[in-house]
Write a protein that holds these residues in place. Structure first.
Motif, mmCIF file in Angstrom:
data_model
loop_
_atom_site.group_PDB
_atom_site.id
_atom_site.type_symbol
_atom_site.label_atom_id
_atom_site.label_comp_id
_atom_site.label_asym_id
_atom_site.label_seq_id
_atom_site.Cartn_x
_atom_site.Cartn_y
_atom_site.Cartn_z
ATOM 1 N N THR A 45 -3.310 12.287 23.477
ATOM 2 C CA THR A 45 -2.784 12.300 22.115
ATOM 3 C C THR A 45 -3.775 13.033 21.213
ATOM 4 O O THR A 45 -4.945 13.208 21.575
ATOM 5 C CB THR A 45 -2.583 10.869 21.577
ATOM 6 O OG1 THR A 45 -3.857 10.219 21.503
ATOM 7 C CG2 THR A 45 -1.617 10.069 22.439
ATOM 8 N N ASP A 46 -3.318 13.444 20.045
ATOM 9 C CA ASP A 46 -4.211 14.106 19.080
ATOM 10 C C ASP A 46 -5.377 13.211 18.681
ATOM 11 O O ASP A 46 -6.476 13.691 18.411
ATOM 12 C CB ASP A 46 -3.451 14.495 17.803
ATOM 13 C CG ASP A 46 -2.475 15.638 18.008
ATOM 14 O OD1 ASP A 46 -2.616 16.388 19.003
ATOM 15 O OD2 ASP A 46 -1.567 15.789 17.177
ATOM 16 N N THR A 47 -5.137 11.906 18.643
ATOM 17 C CA THR A 47 -6.152 10.952 18.178
ATOM 18 C C THR A 47 -6.828 10.211 19.325
ATOM 19 O O THR A 47 -7.411 9.144 19.115
ATOM 20 C CB THR A 47 -5.518 9.935 17.214
ATOM 21 O OG1 THR A 47 -4.452 9.260 17.904
ATOM 22 C CG2 THR A 47 -5.001 10.614 15.957
ATOM 23 N N THR A 48 -6.793 10.768 20.503
ATOM 24 C CA THR A 48 -7.347 10.104 21.688
ATOM 25 C C THR A 48 -8.801 9.694 21.496
ATOM 26 O O THR A 48 -9.528 10.280 20.681
ATOM 27 C CB THR A 48 -7.214 11.035 22.919
ATOM 28 O OG1 THR A 48 -7.433 10.284 24.099
ATOM 29 C CG2 THR A 48 -8.191 12.187 22.865
ATOM 30 N N LEU A 59 -13.981 11.452 20.217
ATOM 31 C CA LEU A 59 -12.802 11.116 19.428
ATOM 32 C C LEU A 59 -12.008 12.356 19.065
ATOM 33 O O LEU A 59 -12.548 13.296 18.488
ATOM 34 C CB LEU A 59 -13.225 10.374 18.153
ATOM 35 C CG LEU A 59 -14.038 9.100 18.378
ATOM 36 C CD1 LEU A 59 -14.516 8.533 17.059
ATOM 37 C CD2 LEU A 59 -13.225 8.069 19.146
ATOM 38 N N GLY A 60 -10.727 12.364 19.407
ATOM 39 C CA GLY A 60 -9.829 13.461 19.055
ATOM 40 C C GLY A 60 -9.714 14.499 20.150
ATOM 41 O O GLY A 60 -10.677 14.817 20.832
ATOM 42 N N ARG A 61 -8.500 15.017 20.302
ATOM 43 C CA ARG A 61 -8.230 15.983 21.377
ATOM 44 C C ARG A 61 -9.065 17.256 21.234
ATOM 45 O O ARG A 61 -9.551 17.799 22.227
ATOM 46 C CB ARG A 61 -6.746 16.314 21.427
ATOM 47 C CG ARG A 61 -6.413 17.193 22.618
ATOM 48 C CD ARG A 61 -4.949 17.345 22.871
ATOM 49 N NE ARG A 61 -4.194 17.659 21.684
ATOM 50 C CZ ARG A 61 -2.930 17.324 21.514
ATOM 51 N NH1 ARG A 61 -2.280 16.651 22.441
ATOM 52 N NH2 ARG A 61 -2.304 17.661 20.415
#
Length: 145
Positions: A45-48, A59-61
């Motif tokens: 996800t974008d917010t992984t 944090l974040g893709r």
């Protein structure tokens, strides 16, 4: 007034066979893409959020992609892993907890720091309009005595 302080568990629906198959496929694609910085971030996800063997939190893709490119251009490009799914549990209709065992194969010549050879890998997978994605990946080393 009741003296019972126990909370009732939240009921979750079982995953469909198609959802379980899609989650297993997602984990298999992530496993095959460990050395592919163009493919692996897109499975998240974008917010992984990722926490690796050493506790590094990413944090974040976009940050995942940058970290992968840096790692693959270093000696870590010679470290391979394999993942075996142990259990999949629905959390909600659109999220599932995936328990895995990760095995590390360090192919670096004269590796200075050899990582643990196995880890307990946990994914939280999320149903998105584009299919199931990884929202969280966290690996805890399994230390042998």
């Amino acid at each position: 007034m009741s003296s019972s302080n126990s909370a009732k568990p939240i009921a979750t629906e079982a995953l469909s066979i198609d959802d379980e198959r899609a989650i297993r496929d997602l984990v298999a694609r992530a496993d095959r893409s460990q050395a592919d910085a163009a493919a692996l971030p897109g499975l998240h996800t974008d917010t992984t959020a990722i926490v690796n063997f050493y506790g590094r939190r990413i944090l974040g893709r976009d940050t995942v992609e940058a970290a992968m490119n840096a790692a693959l251009s270093s000696g870590l490009g010679a470290v391979r892993t394999s993942v075996e799914v142990i259990d999949i549990r629905p959390l909600t209709g659109d999220t599932a907890l995936v328990s895995c065992i990760k095995t590390v194969y360090d192919e670096r010549p004269a590796a200075e720091q050899v990582p643990p050879t196995t880890g307990a890998l946990t994914y939280v997978t999320v149903r998105t309009p584009a299919g199931w994605k990884i929202g969280l990946a966290q690996t805890t080393p399994i230390v042998s005595d």
